[in-house]
Design an enzyme around this catalytic site. Sequence first.
Site, PDB file in Angstrom:
ATOM      1  N   SER A 128      -3.700 -15.155  27.378  1.00 43.48           N
ATOM      2  CA  SER A 128      -2.249 -15.050  27.364  1.00 43.48           C
ATOM      3  C   SER A 128      -1.811 -13.625  26.990  1.00 43.48           C
ATOM      4  CB  SER A 128      -1.685 -16.111  26.404  1.00 43.48           C
ATOM      5  OG  SER A 128      -0.315 -16.304  26.588  1.00 43.48           O
ATOM      6  N   ASP A 282      -0.918 -22.593  36.078  1.00 43.25           N
ATOM      7  CA  ASP A 282      -0.134 -21.882  35.054  1.00 43.25           C
ATOM      8  C   ASP A 282       1.265 -21.637  35.607  1.00 43.25           C
ATOM      9  OD1 ASP A 282       0.896 -20.040  33.123  1.00 43.25           O
ATOM     10  OD2 ASP A 282      -1.124 -19.353  32.669  1.00 43.25           O
ATOM     11  N   HIS A 311      -1.320 -23.399  31.630  1.00 41.70           N
ATOM     12  CA  HIS A 311      -1.598 -22.198  30.844  1.00 41.70           C
ATOM     13  C   HIS A 311      -2.677 -22.465  29.795  1.00 41.70           C
ATOM     14  CE1 HIS A 311      -0.873 -18.263  29.138  1.00 41.70           C
ATOM     15  NE2 HIS A 311      -0.636 -18.789  27.944  1.00 41.70           N
TER      16      HIS A 311
END
Length: 335
Positions: A128, A282, A311
């Site tokens: 991330s 995602d 995600h």
Amino acid sequence: MDYKLFELGNVPLQCGITLRNAFLAYKTYGTLNAEKSNVIVYPTWYSGQHYDNEWLIGEGMALDPSKYFIIIPNMLCNGLSSSPSNTPPPFDKARFPLVTLYDNIQVQHRLITEQFGIQKIALVTGWSMGAQQTFQWAASFPDMVERIVPFCGTAKTWPHNIVFLEGVKAALCADGAWNNGWYTEQPYTGLRAMGRVYAGWGLSQAFYRDAIYLKLGYSSLEDYLIGYWENLFFRRDANNLIAMARTWQKGDISANPTYNGDFEKALHSIKARAIVMPGDKDLYFTPEDSEYETKCMPNAIFRPFRSDWGHFAGGGASPEDTKFLDDSLKELLAS
């Protein structure tokens, strides 16, 4: 305290403000070898701290502390490194300056070189916002970084991602207790609302349709929304969250004096061997954005997770996804 502080002194930031008496919190795992050639840098993610990264470290895993010297630098604004919540006036709370990914990697580079005398990094990896920092490392120091595995993150925060974050920020700031960042108690209603907004983005539609949350020990959808998502942000500081979201929204590995906004040039300049690993479902660091970026990198393989975890394919909760990631890390480290 299971981590150390690296004193940075006064740090001029890209925004034009100097962060005074700044510090970087970090933790190391394993032993630096005599050649200083076994270094892995593993930055943290949005709201996460070093202990939130530890699921990917262990004996027999790619990030094995018996083989590698693993450094987890805590991102600025995450509550352990210099942040709105731990900085004295006049730059405390809502007055804390904008910090960019470039600023983060500049101070992490100081930690690596000044504290440890390291000149080469075998691998940088992260999830991330940790992936965003991974890309920034490779672009800012292309001759130093030998390999990268950014997972579930992009080299630039694309417009739809910025819009997603606007919704997250708005949910928090709509709480009257927020008081433009000058709260005396955390704006808990806003933090809970933020968690609910984020819940719709962090996982895929298939994750909810198939009730995968039940496998995590939650008894219902509502139990999951409260027990995981509200609780996740309920334990964070609101100003820190807003500050990190601003960092995220400004993400762009070319937004610095080295590349002057030429994004494709920055991607082409990455020399590291790379496996770029987005989640195929995602919703904000999309595989389409990732695929475009990978095509602009000279030594990169595009290898998406095939996962209903969205995600969170890179978040450590899915054993299958963790193995897929770990195998890729092992493959690259062996190359």
